[in-house]
Enzyme design. Structure first.
Site, PDB file in Angstrom:
ATOM      1  N   HIS A  17       0.845  -1.210   0.000  1.00 41.48           N
ATOM      2  CA  HIS A  17       0.000   0.000   0.000  1.00 41.48           C
ATOM      3  C   HIS A  17       0.874   1.252   0.000  1.00 41.48           C
ATOM      4  O   HIS A  17       0.609   2.217  -0.706  1.00 41.48           O
ATOM      5  CB  HIS A  17      -0.893   0.037   1.251  1.00 41.48           C
ATOM      6  CG  HIS A  17      -1.941  -1.029   1.319  1.00 41.48           C
ATOM      7  ND1 HIS A  17      -2.021  -1.930   2.353  1.00 41.48           N
ATOM      8  CD2 HIS A  17      -2.962  -1.345   0.483  1.00 41.48           C
ATOM      9  CE1 HIS A  17      -3.051  -2.745   2.159  1.00 41.48           C
ATOM     10  NE2 HIS A  17      -3.637  -2.410   1.038  1.00 41.48           N
ATOM     11  N   LYS A  41     -15.869  -7.037   5.003  1.00 41.48           N
ATOM     12  CA  LYS A  41     -14.943  -7.934   5.711  1.00 41.48           C
ATOM     13  C   LYS A  41     -15.020  -7.726   7.213  1.00 41.48           C
ATOM     14  O   LYS A  41     -15.207  -6.605   7.670  1.00 41.48           O
ATOM     15  CB  LYS A  41     -13.511  -7.632   5.282  1.00 41.48           C
ATOM     16  CG  LYS A  41     -13.259  -7.728   3.807  1.00 41.48           C
ATOM     17  CD  LYS A  41     -11.850  -7.273   3.518  1.00 41.48           C
ATOM     18  CE  LYS A  41     -11.607  -7.101   2.039  1.00 41.48           C
ATOM     19  NZ  LYS A  41     -10.298  -6.527   1.770  1.00 41.48           N
ATOM     20  N   ARG A  90      -2.499  -5.404  -8.512  1.00 38.72           N
ATOM     21  CA  ARG A  90      -1.371  -6.301  -8.277  1.00 38.72           C
ATOM     22  C   ARG A  90      -1.252  -7.369  -9.349  1.00 38.72           C
ATOM     23  O   ARG A  90      -0.227  -7.553  -9.953  1.00 38.72           O
ATOM     24  CB  ARG A  90      -1.503  -6.969  -6.903  1.00 38.72           C
ATOM     25  CG  ARG A  90      -1.327  -6.004  -5.745  1.00 38.72           C
ATOM     26  CD  ARG A  90      -1.875  -6.584  -4.481  1.00 38.72           C
ATOM     27  NE  ARG A  90      -3.300  -6.882  -4.639  1.00 38.72           N
ATOM     28  CZ  ARG A  90      -4.011  -7.601  -3.815  1.00 38.72           C
ATOM     29  NH1 ARG A  90      -3.448  -8.127  -2.754  1.00 38.72           N
ATOM     30  NH2 ARG A  90      -5.302  -7.800  -4.020  1.00 38.72           N
ATOM     31  N   SER A 128      -3.275  -8.061   2.828  1.00 39.87           N
ATOM     32  CA  SER A 128      -3.356  -7.909   4.285  1.00 39.87           C
ATOM     33  C   SER A 128      -3.651  -9.243   4.963  1.00 39.87           C
ATOM     34  O   SER A 128      -3.092  -9.557   6.011  1.00 39.87           O
ATOM     35  CB  SER A 128      -4.430  -6.885   4.643  1.00 39.87           C
ATOM     36  OG  SER A 128      -4.102  -5.650   4.061  1.00 39.87           O
TER      37      SER A 128
HETATM   38  N1  COA Z   1      -0.374  -3.971  -1.424  1.00 40.91           N
HETATM   39  C1  COA Z   1      -0.802  -4.944  -0.628  1.00 40.91           C
HETATM   40  N2  COA Z   1      -2.063  -5.371  -0.582  1.00 40.91           N
HETATM   41  C2  COA Z   1      -2.943  -4.766  -1.381  1.00 40.91           C
HETATM   42  C3  COA Z   1      -2.581  -3.736  -2.251  1.00 40.91           C
HETATM   43  C4  COA Z   1      -1.226  -3.343  -2.268  1.00 40.91           C
HETATM   44  N3  COA Z   1      -0.789  -2.374  -3.048  1.00 40.91           N
HETATM   45  N4  COA Z   1      -3.671  -3.339  -2.918  1.00 40.91           N
HETATM   46  C5  COA Z   1      -4.675  -4.103  -2.483  1.00 40.91           C
HETATM   47  N5  COA Z   1      -4.235  -4.962  -1.559  1.00 40.91           N
HETATM   48  C6  COA Z   1      -5.002  -6.004  -0.859  1.00 40.91           C
HETATM   49  C7  COA Z   1      -5.468  -5.578   0.486  1.00 40.91           C
HETATM   50  O1  COA Z   1      -4.504  -5.837   1.459  1.00 40.91           O
HETATM   51  C8  COA Z   1      -6.700  -6.434   0.649  1.00 40.91           C
HETATM   52  O2  COA Z   1      -6.299  -7.712   1.072  1.00 40.91           O
HETATM   53  P1  COA Z   1      -7.269  -8.676   1.907  1.00 40.91           P
HETATM   54  O3  COA Z   1      -8.480  -8.917   1.061  1.00 40.91           O
HETATM   55  O4  COA Z   1      -6.439  -9.863   2.110  1.00 40.91           O
HETATM   56  O5  COA Z   1      -7.618  -7.967   3.177  1.00 40.91           O
HETATM   57  C9  COA Z   1      -7.253  -6.550  -0.774  1.00 40.91           C
HETATM   58  O6  COA Z   1      -6.156  -6.266  -1.612  1.00 40.91           O
HETATM   59  C10 COA Z   1      -8.299  -5.547  -1.132  1.00 40.91           C
HETATM   60  O7  COA Z   1      -8.332  -4.571  -0.154  1.00 40.91           O
HETATM   61  P2  COA Z   1      -8.526  -3.027  -0.278  1.00 40.91           P
HETATM   62  O8  COA Z   1      -7.604  -2.404  -1.245  1.00 40.91           O
HETATM   63  O9  COA Z   1      -8.511  -2.495   1.103  1.00 40.91           O
HETATM   64  O10 COA Z   1      -9.872  -2.913  -0.892  1.00 40.91           O
HETATM   65  P3  COA Z   1     -11.198  -3.389  -0.287  1.00 40.91           P
HETATM   66  O11 COA Z   1     -11.808  -4.192  -1.369  1.00 40.91           O
HETATM   67  O12 COA Z   1     -11.080  -4.017   1.044  1.00 40.91           O
HETATM   68  O13 COA Z   1     -11.907  -2.015  -0.041  1.00 40.91           O
HETATM   69  C11 COA Z   1     -13.266  -0.177  -0.611  1.00 40.91           C
HETATM   70  C12 COA Z   1     -12.641  -1.477  -1.021  1.00 40.91           C
HETATM   71  C13 COA Z   1     -13.314   0.074   0.871  1.00 40.91           C
HETATM   72  C14 COA Z   1     -12.478   0.904  -1.276  1.00 40.91           C
HETATM   73  C15 COA Z   1     -14.671  -0.289  -1.202  1.00 40.91           C
HETATM   74  O14 COA Z   1     -15.327  -1.397  -0.653  1.00 40.91           O
HETATM   75  C16 COA Z   1     -15.477   0.945  -0.951  1.00 40.91           C
HETATM   76  O15 COA Z   1     -15.282   1.945  -1.606  1.00 40.91           O
HETATM   77  N6  COA Z   1     -16.431   0.863   0.007  1.00 40.91           N
HETATM   78  C17 COA Z   1     -17.297   1.974   0.342  1.00 40.91           C
HETATM   79  C18 COA Z   1     -18.690   1.802  -0.260  1.00 40.91           C
HETATM   80  C19 COA Z   1     -18.655   2.089  -1.714  1.00 40.91           C
HETATM   81  O16 COA Z   1     -18.658   3.225  -2.141  1.00 40.91           O
HETATM   82  N7  COA Z   1     -18.618   1.013  -2.532  1.00 40.91           N
HETATM   83  C20 COA Z   1     -18.457   1.130  -3.959  1.00 40.91           C
HETATM   84  C21 COA Z   1     -19.730   1.387  -4.685  1.00 40.91           C
HETATM   85  S1  COA Z   1     -21.056   0.326  -4.228  1.00 40.91           S
END
Ligand code: COA
Length: 157
Positions: A17, A41, A90, A128
């Site tokens: 990140h 989650k 990724r 993560s």
């Molecule tokens: N390095 C390491 N890990 C990474 C990474 C990077 N550069 N980029 C992504 N990841 C991993 C994260 O660690 C995470 O791993 P995990 O699933 O093992 O925990 C996974 O990729 C995805 O996580 P993240 O990037 O945090 O995205 P998310 O899918 O958890 O979160 C939100 C997405 C919060 C941005 C999204 O759900 C959101 O916008 N929610 C608000 C409501 C909304 O508006 N929704 C969209 C329209 S309905």
């Protein structure tokens, strides 16, 4: 002033990140690390723990602000006066999910665009949940997460 938001769960923040974040700061004057309060989650760290870890891990990077958000991410972007959303891409497996996320966000607010950054090769396989597992099982994650995150994960063991 060009502002972008980088939303995610950050449970916890990893060096992958941070790599994306540093790349984004080279293009934007301010990058807001937007920590989602509620996600689908079940998180290991509470919102305030995730915020504290993100703040500690990014304290030496100029142009970063860590803020929590709830509700639609596009609404939060408008609130922060950001027209761009940053996401990390990724592997090919991320693509479908990221494509649908960016398309639904664009449908919800056509003024907000998504920019993808590819993390450094050494972080390409990171997530993560993998990090949480490695530390819980006694593996060495030292080069993959900030020290504060390692300490916090060890406390959760
Ligand atoms: N390095 C390491 N890990 C990474 C990474 C990077 N550069 N980029 C992504 N990841 C991993 C994260 O660690 C995470 O791993 P995990 O699933 O093992 O925990 C996974 O990729 C995805 O996580 P993240 O990037 O945090 O995205 P998310 O899918 O958890 O979160 C939100 C997405 C919060 C941005 C999204 O759900 C959101 O916008 N929610 C608000 C409501 C909304 O508006 N929704 C969209 C329209 S309905």
């Amino acid at each position: 002033m060009k502002t972008a938001i980088y939303p995610g769960t950050f449970d916890p923040i990893t060096n992958g990140h941070i790599d994306v974040l540093i790349k984004a700061t080279k293009i934007f004057d301010q990058v807001i690390l937007a920590v989602a309060e509620k996600t689908d989650k079940e998180t290991t760290f509470s919102t305030s723990e995730r915020l504290d870890l993100c703040r500690e891990a990014t304290k030496d990077i100029a142009g970063i602000k860590v803020v929590k958000f709830d509700g639609l991410v596009v609404d939060f972007a408008v609130e922060m006066k950001a027209e761009t959303m940053i996401r990390g891409l990724r592997a090919i497996s991320d693509f479908e999910y990221e494509l649908s996320l960016s398309l639904i966000n664009e449908k919800l607010n056509s003024k907000i665009s998504t920019i993808f950054f590819v993390p450094d090769l050494k972080y390409l396989y990171l997530s993560s949940s993998l990090i949480r597992q490695v530390v819980a099982l006694g593996g060495n994650a030292k080069d993959l997460i900030p020290d504060c995150v390692l300490k916090a994960l060890l406390k959760k063991k």
